[in-house]
Design a protein around this motif. Sequence first.
Motif, mmCIF file in Angstrom:
data_model
loop_
_atom_site.group_PDB
_atom_site.id
_atom_site.type_symbol
_atom_site.label_atom_id
_atom_site.label_comp_id
_atom_site.label_asym_id
_atom_site.label_seq_id
_atom_site.Cartn_x
_atom_site.Cartn_y
_atom_site.Cartn_z
ATOM 1 N N UNK A 1 37.055 9.922 -81.013
ATOM 2 C CA UNK A 1 36.305 9.640 -79.788
ATOM 3 C C UNK A 1 36.052 10.930 -79.026
ATOM 4 N N UNK A 2 34.843 11.070 -78.498
ATOM 5 C CA UNK A 2 34.508 12.110 -77.532
ATOM 6 C C UNK A 2 34.365 11.384 -76.202
ATOM 7 N N UNK A 3 35.325 11.577 -75.329
ATOM 8 C CA UNK A 3 35.464 10.735 -74.138
ATOM 9 C C UNK A 3 35.692 9.292 -74.622
ATOM 10 N N UNK A 4 34.804 8.370 -74.267
ATOM 11 C CA UNK A 4 34.977 6.981 -74.719
ATOM 12 C C UNK A 4 34.032 6.625 -75.859
ATOM 13 N N UNK B 1 33.410 9.480 -84.938
ATOM 14 C CA UNK B 1 33.789 9.735 -86.323
ATOM 15 C C UNK B 1 34.748 8.686 -86.843
ATOM 16 N N UNK B 2 34.806 8.605 -88.159
ATOM 17 C CA UNK B 2 35.650 7.609 -88.825
ATOM 18 C C UNK B 2 36.159 8.166 -90.148
ATOM 19 N N UNK B 3 37.432 7.905 -90.435
ATOM 20 C CA UNK B 3 37.970 8.145 -91.766
ATOM 21 C C UNK B 3 38.715 6.891 -92.192
ATOM 22 N N UNK B 4 38.455 6.435 -93.418
ATOM 23 C CA UNK B 4 39.124 5.257 -93.960
ATOM 24 C C UNK B 4 39.854 5.653 -95.231
ATOM 25 N N UNK C 1 25.255 14.466 -84.121
ATOM 26 C CA UNK C 1 25.308 15.441 -83.037
ATOM 27 C C UNK C 1 26.711 15.993 -82.782
ATOM 28 N N UNK C 2 27.706 15.504 -83.527
ATOM 29 C CA UNK C 2 29.064 16.000 -83.361
ATOM 30 C C UNK C 2 29.575 16.753 -84.591
ATOM 31 N N UNK C 3 28.695 16.999 -85.544
ATOM 32 C CA UNK C 3 29.111 17.716 -86.745
ATOM 33 C C UNK C 3 29.300 19.204 -86.454
ATOM 34 N N UNK C 4 30.126 19.850 -87.262
ATOM 35 C CA UNK C 4 30.454 21.268 -87.078
ATOM 36 C C UNK C 4 31.145 21.524 -85.741
#
Length: 207
Positions: free
Chosen positions: A56-59, A63-66, A90-93
Motif C-alpha cells: 500500500x502507498x498510503x491507503x 502491489x501484490x505477491x502470491x 505508476x509505482x514501478x521502479x
Amino acid sequence: MVTTREVSVDDATRVTHMVAALLAELGAGNGQAAPDTQLVAELLAKKEQVHGFLAFAEDRPVGLIMLSESAALFARGAYAIITELYVVPDQRSSGVAMRLIDAAVRLGTVKGWRHLELAAPRQPMWSRNPSLALYFKAGFAEIGPRLKLPLPEFASRRVQGKPAGQSRLDHRRQRAASRSTPESAARIPRGSAGQTLGGSDIRPLRG
C-alpha cells in the motif's frame, strides 16, 4: 511510504483486480481467463497452502505477491512458488516489488521454507522482460524452463453428473502409439508403454 501486510479472504476483490491486470498485461492472448472473486476467496481461505502480501502507498493498494507452499524431495523439505507478482504501473521502479519479495522471504524464514521459486514467462519473452534484473537483484538464480500438463476437469464433470472420460494424456499416448508402433504390435493395450509427450506449455507469470 509503502507498507505491506498479509492478504486475507476480505481482500478477495483487490486480489482479483490485480491478478486480472497482471494477466491482461502479459497479453493473455493465450486464452488464460482472469479468476473470479469467488475462486480467489476460496483459495485465500486455504491459509496453510496459499499466502500473499499486498503493498500500500498510503491507503491505496499498489502491489501484490502470491505464493503457494509445496514440498519436494529435491528441495529437502518445504518451499514456496511465487505464483503472481504485480505492481501498478505508476509505482514501478520505486521499490514496491522488492518490499513484496522481502515480505515473502521473511514469511519463508518463519515457516522454514528451503527456497522460493518463480514461474517465468516463455522464452524469449523472459529474456527481454525488465523484471529479470529485479529478480537477479533479489538473489534469484535461473534454473531452467517449467512445463505443465493440463489435467481433465474431473471436479466440474462430477458436479454436472458426467463421466470423467479419457484424459488428454490418453489421447496423446494413443496418437503417439499409432505413429510409432508397428502394425503387428497394434493390439498392445494403450498406455502399456511409456511415450514422450510433446506440446507442454509453460505458464507465463510476471513480477
